[in-house]
Design an enzyme around this catalytic site. Structure first.
Site: not given
Ligand SMILES: NC(=O)c1ccc[n+]([C@@H]2O[C@H](COP(=O)([O-])OP(=O)(O)OC[C@H]3O[C@@H](n4cnc5c(N)ncnc54)[C@H](O)[C@@H]3O)[C@@H](O)[C@H]2O)c1
Length: 415
Positions: A214, A268
């Site tokens: 990743k 990212c």
């Molecule tokens: N957004 C993208 O395009 C993308 C692509 C690939 C990987 N990622 C990775 O995926 C992961 C999540 O990213 P995202 O964009 O979905 O983030 P995001 O901020 O949109 O969503 C994360 C959610 O997790 C919740 N959260 C935080 N702590 C928590 C806990 N202890 N228990 C339950 N819920 C909790 C938050 O309230 C939030 O709604 C990150 O590591 C990111 O780097 C994101």
């Protein structure tokens, strides 16, 4: 074939977790989504996605109405857990995995022997193993007495997400997936889960390799974008058009230079390379240089805008776009926001057009010289127009409205 998983819990219902939860629920599996944000949970239980993404609202609507998707603020027992919580960087660029650790600790209350725990959050190499140790300490009853390789009575794996915002619902099913287990058995259990909804190929490997896969995917993108941006810096210096120059170089059968832009943003590509650079500084010098080039681009764009303003003798600039990429509403780490903020600090009158938001982000609130406006009024009232994001309405703007304006096109849409 019936799924071996009766209930799957997705922890973190954001950009990654919610489409994943809704897609799994659409395959007839009971999904218990968990998010610490009451706002997100309330919206989902009212059958709505709490952010905008094509086709997601319909999927959430149908799966919540069918009873297959339910959201909670507290962890619920399940057979498999997918953790998709944020992994930001700290001001010193070190990875911050506290959300992951909190999420893992929170599910310890409901874990039972035989469960599968998958980390999807982009994480430094070694995080899945570390989380296995955290779980083992919280739940000594889940530590194997029989000396199993991973030492736990649960399976643990890492499965990175690589979906593209704007195409998430489609790519979640169609993309190939890498599943990395703490042991080979853990990888094959994880593969079983992803097989319930993924049509792409699923490749099994170790957790550490999957974590690294990743990170190098995003570092690769960052380095290649940096090359294009560096070419653009040279072109700007020489008074040449970067997009035309790159298009000519790309006539070489083995050259494929990307398009330059105002910088790199989003959750990212601008963030993840740091997970490697801070862990292995001596081994990642190209990645480090790429970050410097991409982080420097907003400054080059501001220089170009200031030159245009001084040539026209005006203090008024119209900036088109705030999001980190075209046709989405995501402003995280956006270079366009940084550019507008710098211009505001320098005292220019900045009108911003961003069709995907109704109010300015926090970073820009409180500047009396920065305001959000409709496209036509903003363009008409400014002598300098900077195109920062290639949103469709900007690409299709009536060119006669731009006549006589000094244009700073940072995305090559108006060439
Ligand atoms: N957004 C993208 O395009 C993308 C692509 C690939 C990987 N990622 C990775 O995926 C992961 C999540 O990213 P995202 O964009 O979905 O983030 P995001 O901020 O949109 O969503 C994360 C959610 O997790 C919740 N959260 C935080 N702590 C928590 C806990 N202890 N228990 C339950 N819920 C909790 C938050 O309230 C939030 O709604 C990150 O590591 C990111 O780097 C994101």
């Amino acid at each position: 074939m019936p799924s071996p998983f009766e209930a799957v819990s997705v922890i973190g219902l954001g950009y990654i977790g919610l489409p994943t939860a809704a897609t799994i629920a659409s395959r007839g599996i009971q999904v218990l989504g968990v998010d610490t944000s009451q706002k997100a949970v309330t919206a989902i239980n009212a059958a709505h996605a709490h952010f905008s993404e094509p086709d997601l609202d319909g999927l959430v609507h149908s799966t919540v109405r069918s009873g297959r998707l339910k959201a909670f603020t507290e962890p619920q027992p399940a057979d498999a857990f997918i953790v998709a919580v944020p992994t930001p960087i700290q001001p010193d660029k070190q990875p911050d995995i506290t959300y992951v650790e909190q999420a893992m600790r929170s599910i310890c209350r409901v874990l039972k022997a035989g469960d599968l725990v998958i980390l999807e959050s982009t994480s430094p190499v070694g995080t899945t193993q570390r989380m296995a140790e955290v779980i083992g300490k919280e739940r000594p009853d889940l530590v194997s007495a029989n000396g199993k390789a991973h030492g736990l009575k649960i399976s643990m794996a890492y499965c990175p997400e690589r979906i593209l915002p704007g195409r998430m619902v489609y790519e979640l099913v169609q993309n190939d997936r890498i599943v990395g287990g703490i042991t080979p058995e853990c990888a094959s259990r994880a593969k079983e889960l992803y097989s319930t909804f993924v049509r792409g190929q699923i490749f099994e490997t170790s957790a550490a390799a999957a974590e690294l896969v990743k990170l190098i995917e995003n570092a690769y993108r960052d380095v290649n974008i940096a090359f294009a941006n560096e070419v653009a810096n040279v072109c700007d210096h020489l008074g040449l058009d970067a997009w035309q120059t790159i298009a000519l170089a790309n006539r070489h059968p083995r050259v494929k230079i990307l398009n330059p832009g105002p910088g790199v943003g989003g959750h990212c590509i601008a963030v993840d390379p740091w997970f490697l650079i801070t862990q292995y500084p001596e081994l990642t010098q190209v990645m480090r240089a790429a970050r410097n080039v991409n982080d420097g681009r907003p400054h080059s764009v501001v220089d170009r805008i200031e030159t245009a303003l001084s040539e026209t003798g005006s203090k008024k600039v119209c900036c088109l776009g705030l999001s980190y990429k075209a046709d989405v509403d995501d402003l995280r780490e956006s270079p366009a926001v940084e550019i507008v903020e710098m211009l505001g600090h320098k005292g220019y009158d900045v009108t911003v057009v961003e069709p995907h938001v109704t109010e300015l982000p926090n970073a820009l609130v409180g500047h009396s010289n920065i305001k959000l406006q409709q496209l036509e009024d903003a363009v008409t009232e400014s002598d300098v127009v900077a195109l920062l994001v290639a949103h469709m309405p900007f690409k299709n703007v009536d060119r006669s409205k731009l006549q006589g304006k000094h244009l700073v096109d940072c995305v090559g849409s108006w060439n």
